[in-house]
Structure formats: C-alpha cells, structure tokens
Design an enzyme around this catalytic site. Structure first.
Site, PDB file in Angstrom:
ATOM      1  N   ARG A 196       1.839  39.038  57.507  1.00 27.40           N
ATOM      2  CA  ARG A 196       0.644  39.534  56.786  1.00 27.40           C
ATOM      3  C   ARG A 196      -0.458  39.930  57.750  1.00 27.40           C
ATOM      4  O   ARG A 196      -1.175  40.916  57.525  1.00 27.40           O
ATOM      5  CB  ARG A 196       0.155  38.471  55.804  1.00 27.40           C
ATOM      6  CG  ARG A 196       0.920  38.546  54.497  1.00 27.40           C
ATOM      7  CD  ARG A 196       1.072  37.202  53.831  1.00 27.40           C
ATOM      8  NE  ARG A 196      -0.163  36.612  53.399  1.00 27.40           N
ATOM      9  CZ  ARG A 196      -0.351  35.294  53.255  1.00 27.40           C
ATOM     10  NH1 ARG A 196       0.624  34.460  53.536  1.00 27.40           N
ATOM     11  NH2 ARG A 196      -1.491  34.839  52.828  1.00 27.40           N
ATOM     12  N   ARG A 207      -6.312  47.747  50.212  1.00 26.60           N
ATOM     13  CA  ARG A 207      -5.711  47.176  51.418  1.00 26.60           C
ATOM     14  C   ARG A 207      -5.039  48.234  52.269  1.00 26.60           C
ATOM     15  O   ARG A 207      -4.439  47.901  53.299  1.00 26.60           O
ATOM     16  CB  ARG A 207      -4.648  46.175  50.985  1.00 26.60           C
ATOM     17  CG  ARG A 207      -4.876  44.735  51.383  1.00 26.60           C
ATOM     18  CD  ARG A 207      -3.636  43.971  50.968  1.00 26.60           C
ATOM     19  NE  ARG A 207      -3.621  42.614  51.373  1.00 26.60           N
ATOM     20  CZ  ARG A 207      -4.081  41.589  50.663  1.00 26.60           C
ATOM     21  NH1 ARG A 207      -4.657  41.804  49.510  1.00 26.60           N
ATOM     22  NH2 ARG A 207      -3.954  40.361  51.116  1.00 26.60           N
ATOM     23  N   LYS A 224     -11.747  34.974  51.546  1.00 27.37           N
ATOM     24  CA  LYS A 224     -12.135  35.915  50.474  1.00 27.37           C
ATOM     25  C   LYS A 224     -12.114  35.228  49.101  1.00 27.37           C
ATOM     26  O   LYS A 224     -13.060  35.344  48.337  1.00 27.37           O
ATOM     27  CB  LYS A 224     -11.183  37.137  50.457  1.00 27.37           C
ATOM     28  CG  LYS A 224     -11.145  37.903  51.778  1.00 27.37           C
ATOM     29  CD  LYS A 224     -10.241  39.131  51.698  1.00 27.37           C
ATOM     30  CE  LYS A 224      -8.776  38.829  51.498  1.00 27.37           C
ATOM     31  NZ  LYS A 224      -8.142  38.067  52.632  1.00 27.37           N
ATOM     32  N   ARG A 242       1.281  28.232  48.157  1.00 27.55           N
ATOM     33  CA  ARG A 242       1.841  29.560  47.906  1.00 27.55           C
ATOM     34  C   ARG A 242       3.122  29.768  48.710  1.00 27.55           C
ATOM     35  O   ARG A 242       3.221  29.334  49.849  1.00 27.55           O
ATOM     36  CB  ARG A 242       0.806  30.627  48.282  1.00 27.55           C
ATOM     37  CG  ARG A 242      -0.198  30.864  47.178  1.00 27.55           C
ATOM     38  CD  ARG A 242      -1.348  31.737  47.607  1.00 27.55           C
ATOM     39  NE  ARG A 242      -0.973  32.901  48.386  1.00 27.55           N
ATOM     40  CZ  ARG A 242      -1.832  33.812  48.814  1.00 27.55           C
ATOM     41  NH1 ARG A 242      -3.113  33.692  48.528  1.00 27.55           N
ATOM     42  NH2 ARG A 242      -1.431  34.828  49.516  1.00 27.55           N
ATOM     43  N   ARG A 252      -3.521  25.756  53.322  1.00 31.44           N
ATOM     44  CA  ARG A 252      -4.099  26.122  52.007  1.00 31.44           C
ATOM     45  C   ARG A 252      -3.306  25.497  50.856  1.00 31.44           C
ATOM     46  O   ARG A 252      -2.081  25.533  50.840  1.00 31.44           O
ATOM     47  CB  ARG A 252      -4.108  27.646  51.855  1.00 31.44           C
ATOM     48  CG  ARG A 252      -4.478  28.098  50.441  1.00 31.44           C
ATOM     49  CD  ARG A 252      -4.921  29.531  50.365  1.00 31.44           C
ATOM     50  NE  ARG A 252      -3.981  30.481  50.883  1.00 31.44           N
ATOM     51  CZ  ARG A 252      -4.262  31.771  51.089  1.00 31.44           C
ATOM     52  NH1 ARG A 252      -5.478  32.225  50.827  1.00 31.44           N
ATOM     53  NH2 ARG A 252      -3.358  32.583  51.578  1.00 31.44           N
TER      54      ARG A 252
HETATM   55  P1  ADP Z   1      -4.398  36.656  51.163  1.00 29.58           P
HETATM   56  O1  ADP Z   1      -5.042  35.501  50.466  1.00 29.58           O
HETATM   57  O2  ADP Z   1      -3.431  36.225  52.219  1.00 29.58           O
HETATM   58  O3  ADP Z   1      -5.359  37.668  51.683  1.00 29.58           O
HETATM   59  P2  ADP Z   1      -3.612  37.879  48.617  1.00 29.58           P
HETATM   60  O4  ADP Z   1      -3.551  36.759  47.644  1.00 29.58           O
HETATM   61  O5  ADP Z   1      -4.767  38.802  48.522  1.00 29.58           O
HETATM   62  O6  ADP Z   1      -3.439  37.333  50.111  1.00 29.58           O
HETATM   63  O7  ADP Z   1      -2.264  38.756  48.525  1.00 29.58           O
HETATM   64  C1  ADP Z   1      -1.003  38.137  48.592  1.00 29.58           C
HETATM   65  C2  ADP Z   1       0.072  39.204  48.687  1.00 29.58           C
HETATM   66  O8  ADP Z   1       0.021  40.046  47.527  1.00 29.58           O
HETATM   67  C3  ADP Z   1      -0.040  40.160  49.866  1.00 29.58           C
HETATM   68  O9  ADP Z   1       0.563  39.639  51.039  1.00 29.58           O
HETATM   69  C4  ADP Z   1       0.717  41.379  49.337  1.00 29.58           C
HETATM   70  O10 ADP Z   1       2.111  41.172  49.348  1.00 29.58           O
HETATM   71  C5  ADP Z   1       0.294  41.393  47.865  1.00 29.58           C
HETATM   72  N1  ADP Z   1      -0.933  42.203  47.646  1.00 29.58           N
HETATM   73  C6  ADP Z   1      -2.133  41.749  47.175  1.00 29.58           C
HETATM   74  N2  ADP Z   1      -3.018  42.758  47.098  1.00 29.58           N
HETATM   75  C7  ADP Z   1      -2.371  43.863  47.530  1.00 29.58           C
HETATM   76  C8  ADP Z   1      -2.754  45.216  47.721  1.00 29.58           C
HETATM   77  N3  ADP Z   1      -4.004  45.646  47.454  1.00 29.58           N
HETATM   78  N4  ADP Z   1      -1.820  46.080  48.196  1.00 29.58           N
HETATM   79  C9  ADP Z   1      -0.575  45.676  48.486  1.00 29.58           C
HETATM   80  N5  ADP Z   1      -0.143  44.429  48.354  1.00 29.58           N
HETATM   81  C10 ADP Z   1      -1.041  43.510  47.876  1.00 29.58           C
HETATM   82  P1  ADP Z   2      -8.246  34.506  51.615  1.00 23.44           P
HETATM   83  O1  ADP Z   2      -8.489  34.685  50.129  1.00 23.44           O
HETATM   84  O2  ADP Z   2      -9.092  35.417  52.444  1.00 23.44           O
HETATM   85  O3  ADP Z   2      -6.807  34.537  51.978  1.00 23.44           O
HETATM   86  P2  ADP Z   2      -8.961  31.685  51.128  1.00 23.44           P
HETATM   87  O4  ADP Z   2     -10.313  31.686  50.480  1.00 23.44           O
HETATM   88  O5  ADP Z   2      -7.783  31.409  50.252  1.00 23.44           O
HETATM   89  O6  ADP Z   2      -8.760  33.042  51.985  1.00 23.44           O
HETATM   90  O7  ADP Z   2      -9.007  30.611  52.327  1.00 23.44           O
HETATM   91  C1  ADP Z   2      -7.843  30.345  53.122  1.00 23.44           C
HETATM   92  C2  ADP Z   2      -7.827  28.854  53.478  1.00 23.44           C
HETATM   93  O8  ADP Z   2      -8.895  28.578  54.378  1.00 23.44           O
HETATM   94  C3  ADP Z   2      -8.017  27.927  52.283  1.00 23.44           C
HETATM   95  O9  ADP Z   2      -7.239  26.778  52.449  1.00 23.44           O
HETATM   96  C4  ADP Z   2      -9.506  27.596  52.317  1.00 23.44           C
HETATM   97  O10 ADP Z   2      -9.778  26.298  51.764  1.00 23.44           O
HETATM   98  C5  ADP Z   2      -9.809  27.621  53.795  1.00 23.44           C
HETATM   99  N1  ADP Z   2     -11.173  28.095  54.108  1.00 23.44           N
HETATM  100  C6  ADP Z   2     -11.932  28.967  53.391  1.00 23.44           C
HETATM  101  N2  ADP Z   2     -13.133  29.145  53.983  1.00 23.44           N
HETATM  102  C7  ADP Z   2     -13.121  28.376  55.106  1.00 23.44           C
HETATM  103  C8  ADP Z   2     -14.079  28.135  56.157  1.00 23.44           C
HETATM  104  N3  ADP Z   2     -15.288  28.722  56.158  1.00 23.44           N
HETATM  105  N4  ADP Z   2     -13.702  27.283  57.151  1.00 23.44           N
HETATM  106  C9  ADP Z   2     -12.489  26.684  57.149  1.00 23.44           C
HETATM  107  N5  ADP Z   2     -11.554  26.870  56.192  1.00 23.44           N
HETATM  108  C10 ADP Z   2     -11.855  27.710  55.183  1.00 23.44           C
END
Ligand code: ADP
Ligand code: ADP
Length: 209
Positions: A166, A88, A13, A155, A127
C-alpha cells in the site's frame, strides 16, 4: 465545508476524520469503509474489490469513481463532506473535479497529513477497530480500554506485507494528486506526527478554525 484528507496508509486519516466531522457537522465519506462494507455484504462490487484490497492493491478507478461520486450526490453531502481515502489516483481526482463542477460546487481544502514511511508499518500493524463503535485504536499509541479489548478486530490488509504494498501504491499512484491540488491553491500540509490531539489542533488551524 468540502474537504479531502490525503496521506499514506496509517497517517491518521480515519482517526482525524472521525473527530473533524463532529466539529464541522459534515458526513465522513471513506471509500475504504464503503469497500469493506461491500465486501462484508457480499455485493458484486465487494466481490470485485476483495482480492485487490487483501493484496494492498488499489481497486480499479472504474469501480471506485462511480461509488464515490454517487455517495457525494446523496442528500446529507449537499452542504459539505470530508473525503477520506478518495481520490487516490490522478484519474479519480479529475473525475471528482468534473463531478463537483457539474454540481456547481467547489472544494474548500485538500489536507495532506504527512507521516514518514519509517513510522507507517508500526502504526498499521498495531491498528485495531471496534466493530460496534467503529472507533480506531492502536495497541501501543492509543490503547483500547479493557472492556472493549476482546471484541476488537484487525483488518485483513493490516499485515506488514500488504502495508508495504500500500505504501508503494501511495508513492506511485496517490502522491501525483498532490501537485494537482497544489496547482489549484487548495493544498494544506499538516504534520501527522505527535499525539492525535496535537494533530487535530494542527488540522483545525489549517482549516481556519
Ligand atoms: P488506509 O487506512 O490504509 O489508508 P483505506 O481504508 O482508505 O486504507 O483503504 C483500504 C483499501 O481499500 C486500499 O488499500 C484499497 O485497496 C481500497 N481503496 C480505498 N479507497 C480507494 C480508492 N479511492 N481507490 C482505490 N482503492 C481504494
Ligand atoms: P489511516 O486512516 O490514515 O490509515 P488511522 O486513523 O486508521 O489511519 O490510523 C492508523 C493507526 O495509527 C491506528 O491504529 C491509529 O490508532 C494510530 N494513530 C492515529 N493517529 C496517530 C498519531 N497521531 N500517533 C500515533 N498513532 C496514531
């Protein structure tokens, strides 16, 4: 354009949002980024969110909804936005719906980036983020250039244990928003497996170009 990106942790994302917001000229609104900034700044909201985030739990709706709705009301988001990581939960989706209706605007699309659970742990534990440019890398799938490698950060919640928590929250609490948007005719499913460029192409096609 008003777009929501949904998907499990590690679906891509953040990676895809950074590319799409440039293309569409809209702000990238990531509640995860906002919460991490609040934790770093030591605000009251950040202090409340910190323990939930470290454990891989969701931050309570009452905290996140106010923060997200306020952000969507800011000037730069009036012509559109890309929401990443919000809503979420079902109550968050309903609160967003009410806020958008009150403002007299509508969503254009909710895009679900689909990645199988079996691929998630490796994506999350590899990541790394550049704190200066905010660029997201992956040690194996999107390796950083040598000149930034030393300053990259991982992170706190990108451990295998927190990742599994998660993922469980995603299936239990976030997945129920999928039928909510499907019923409204807004949902678009995009395969998130393949190169980041290939996924961007699929997203652009799903969003109509
Ligand atoms: P990911 O990249 O793993 O999808 P995010 O960066 O979006 O994670 O979120 C990291 C953490 O921040 C989540 O595991 C949760 O603890 C919190 N968080 C983010 N967005 C939300 C939301 N919309 N509702 C509740 N918790 C959230
Ligand atoms: P989210 O925001 O959904 O948690 P991220 O964009 O942070 O996901 O991506 C999670 C990890 O996977 C990062 O280390 C990123 O570089 C890697 N990644 C993102 N897109 C791809 C893909 N298409 N194939 C393999 N790895 C990916």
């Amino acid at each position: 354009m008003r777009i929501i990106l949904v998907g499990p942790p590690g679906a891509g994302k953040g990676t895809q949002a950074a590319r799409l917001v440039e293309r569409y000229g809209i702000p990238h609104i990531s509640t995860g980024d906002m919460l991490r900034a609040a934790v770093k700044a030591g605000t009251a909201l950040g202090k409340e969110a910190d323990a939930y985030m470290k454990a891989g739990d969701l931050v309570p709706d009452a905290v996140v909804i106010g923060m997200a709705v306020e952000r969507i009301g800011e000037a730069d988001a009036q012509k559109g936005f890309m929401l990443d990581g919000f809503p979420r939960t079902r109550p968050q989706a309903e609160a967003l719906d009410a806020a958008l209706s009150a403002a007299g605007v509508q969503l254009d699309a909710v895009v679900l980036i689909e990645v199988d659970d079996s691929l998630i742990v490796e994506r999350i534990t590899g990541r790394r983020t550049d704190p200066e440019t905010k660029r997201i890398y992956h040690l194996k799938f999107d390796p950083p250039p040598a000149e930034v490698a030393d300053r990259l950060v991982q992170r706190k919640d990108d451990t295998e244990e927190a990742c599994r928590a998660r993922l469980a929250k995603y299936h239990g609490e976030t997945a129920p928003i999928i039928p909510f948007y499907e019923d409204k005719g807004l949902l678009k499913r995009v395969d998130g497996v393949g190169s980041p460029d290939a996924v961007t192409e699929r997203l652009v096609a799903a969003l109509g170009g």
